[in-house]
Scaffold this motif. Structure first.
Motif, PDB file in Angstrom:
ATOM      1  N   UNK A  54       0.851  -1.206   0.000  1.00  0.00           N
ATOM      2  CA  UNK A  54       0.000   0.000   0.000  1.00  0.00           C
ATOM      3  C   UNK A  54       0.878   1.244   0.000  1.00  0.00           C
ATOM      4  N   UNK A  55       1.904   1.263   0.813  1.00  0.00           N
ATOM      5  CA  UNK A  55       2.812   2.414   0.858  1.00  0.00           C
ATOM      6  C   UNK A  55       3.427   2.666  -0.519  1.00  0.00           C
ATOM      7  N   UNK A  56       3.926   1.615  -1.154  1.00  0.00           N
ATOM      8  CA  UNK A  56       4.540   1.761  -2.482  1.00  0.00           C
ATOM      9  C   UNK A  56       3.534   2.288  -3.502  1.00  0.00           C
ATOM     10  N   UNK A  57       2.307   1.814  -3.430  1.00  0.00           N
ATOM     11  CA  UNK A  57       1.280   2.286  -4.358  1.00  0.00           C
ATOM     12  C   UNK A  57       1.003   3.770  -4.147  1.00  0.00           C
ATOM     13  N   UNK A  58       0.861   4.188  -2.893  1.00  0.00           N
ATOM     14  CA  UNK A  58       0.597   5.592  -2.608  1.00  0.00           C
ATOM     15  C   UNK A  58       1.757   6.484  -3.061  1.00  0.00           C
ATOM     16  N   UNK A  59       2.967   6.017  -2.875  1.00  0.00           N
ATOM     17  CA  UNK A  59       4.135   6.767  -3.334  1.00  0.00           C
ATOM     18  C   UNK A  59       4.123   6.874  -4.857  1.00  0.00           C
ATOM     19  N   UNK A  60       3.805   5.777  -5.539  1.00  0.00           N
ATOM     20  CA  UNK A  60       3.729   5.789  -7.009  1.00  0.00           C
ATOM     21  C   UNK A  60       2.650   6.754  -7.501  1.00  0.00           C
ATOM     22  N   UNK A  61       1.638   6.985  -6.663  1.00  0.00           N
ATOM     23  CA  UNK A  61       0.565   7.924  -7.009  1.00  0.00           C
ATOM     24  C   UNK A  61       0.917   9.361  -6.635  1.00  0.00           C
ATOM     25  N   UNK A  62       2.126   9.597  -6.146  1.00  0.00           N
ATOM     26  CA  UNK A  62       2.590  10.954  -5.886  1.00  0.00           C
ATOM     27  C   UNK A  62       2.561  11.406  -4.439  1.00  0.00           C
ATOM     28  N   UNK A  63       2.273  10.503  -3.503  1.00  0.00           N
ATOM     29  CA  UNK A  63       2.288  10.867  -2.087  1.00  0.00           C
ATOM     30  C   UNK A  63       3.732  10.923  -1.589  1.00  0.00           C
ATOM     31  N   UNK A  64       3.982  11.783  -0.626  1.00  0.00           N
ATOM     32  CA  UNK A  64       5.317  12.002  -0.064  1.00  0.00           C
ATOM     33  C   UNK A  64       5.752  10.793   0.772  1.00  0.00           C
ATOM     34  N   UNK A  65       6.781  10.090   0.301  1.00  0.00           N
ATOM     35  CA  UNK A  65       7.215   8.881   0.994  1.00  0.00           C
ATOM     36  C   UNK A  65       7.699   9.154   2.414  1.00  0.00           C
ATOM     37  N   UNK A  66       8.186  10.356   2.680  1.00  0.00           N
ATOM     38  CA  UNK A  66       8.676  10.662   4.027  1.00  0.00           C
ATOM     39  C   UNK A  66       7.541  10.763   5.044  1.00  0.00           C
ATOM     40  N   UNK A  67       6.310  10.867   4.576  1.00  0.00           N
ATOM     41  CA  UNK A  67       5.145  10.975   5.462  1.00  0.00           C
ATOM     42  C   UNK A  67       4.439   9.637   5.674  1.00  0.00           C
ATOM     43  N   UNK A  68       4.913   8.569   5.024  1.00  0.00           N
ATOM     44  CA  UNK A  68       4.232   7.272   5.062  1.00  0.00           C
ATOM     45  C   UNK A  68       5.118   6.201   5.675  1.00  0.00           C
ATOM     46  N   UNK A  69       4.624   5.557   6.718  1.00  0.00           N
ATOM     47  CA  UNK A  69       5.350   4.481   7.387  1.00  0.00           C
ATOM     48  C   UNK A  69       4.502   3.215   7.339  1.00  0.00           C
ATOM     49  N   UNK A  70       5.125   2.095   6.999  1.00  0.00           N
ATOM     50  CA  UNK A  70       4.424   0.809   6.933  1.00  0.00           C
ATOM     51  C   UNK A  70       4.775  -0.034   8.151  1.00  0.00           C
ATOM     52  N   UNK A  71       3.763  -0.674   8.734  1.00  0.00           N
ATOM     53  CA  UNK A  71       3.975  -1.562   9.878  1.00  0.00           C
ATOM     54  C   UNK A  71       3.054  -2.771   9.752  1.00  0.00           C
ATOM     55  N   UNK A  72       3.582  -3.939  10.044  1.00  0.00           N
ATOM     56  CA  UNK A  72       2.789  -5.159  10.016  1.00  0.00           C
ATOM     57  C   UNK A  72       2.416  -5.596  11.423  1.00  0.00           C
ATOM     58  N   UNK A  73       1.168  -6.014  11.603  1.00  0.00           N
ATOM     59  CA  UNK A  73       0.673  -6.452  12.906  1.00  0.00           C
ATOM     60  C   UNK A  73       0.264  -7.922  12.914  1.00  0.00           C
ATOM     61  N   UNK A  74       0.419  -8.590  11.782  1.00  0.00           N
ATOM     62  CA  UNK A  74       0.074 -10.001  11.724  1.00  0.00           C
ATOM     63  C   UNK A  74      -1.382 -10.238  12.051  1.00  0.00           C
ATOM     64  N   UNK A  75      -1.619 -11.251  12.871  1.00  0.00           N
ATOM     65  CA  UNK A  75      -2.980 -11.651  13.232  1.00  0.00           C
ATOM     66  C   UNK A  75      -3.395 -11.099  14.593  1.00  0.00           C
TER      67      UNK A  75
END
Length: 109
Positions: free
Chosen positions: A64-85
């Protein structure tokens, strides 16, 4: 929760429906909230080992982060975190519930 941004079982690949939703999210974010830092949280259902699900949820958040960045969103404002189940939204005992748990959520950092 990003309604419509769910994943197939054992997959971190964005569906066509998810991409349509995320295009709108990106457009709105750029137009109205680009100054806000976001945490993109990935989740899984409870099928499979917890350690694997944690890794899968991280890949989902990163997709999702990569997609938003590809759509022009500022990568420095987006952090990805996984929470599993660990944070189910719905009942993992049902097929429908497991599908809902394979999701991504956005929160303000």
């Amino acid at each position: 929760m990003l309604k419509g941004v769910n994943f197939h079982f054992d997959s971190a690949v964005l569906t066509d429906e998810a991409k349509q939703v995320l295009v709108q999210v990106a457009d709105n974010y750029k137009a109205y909230h680009s100054h806000v830092a976001l945490l993109i949280g990935g989740h899984t259902d409870s099928k499979g080992p917890a350690e694997y699900n944690l890794s899968l949820s991280q890949r989902r958040a990163e997709a999702v982060r990569a997609f938003l960045i590809a759509e022009g969103c500022d990568e420095s404002k987006l952090t990805a975190a996984g929470y599993g189940e660990e944070k189910p939204f719905a009942d993992n005992a049902t097929k429908e519930g497991r599908a809902l748990n394979r999701r991504v959520e956005l929160t303000v950092k």
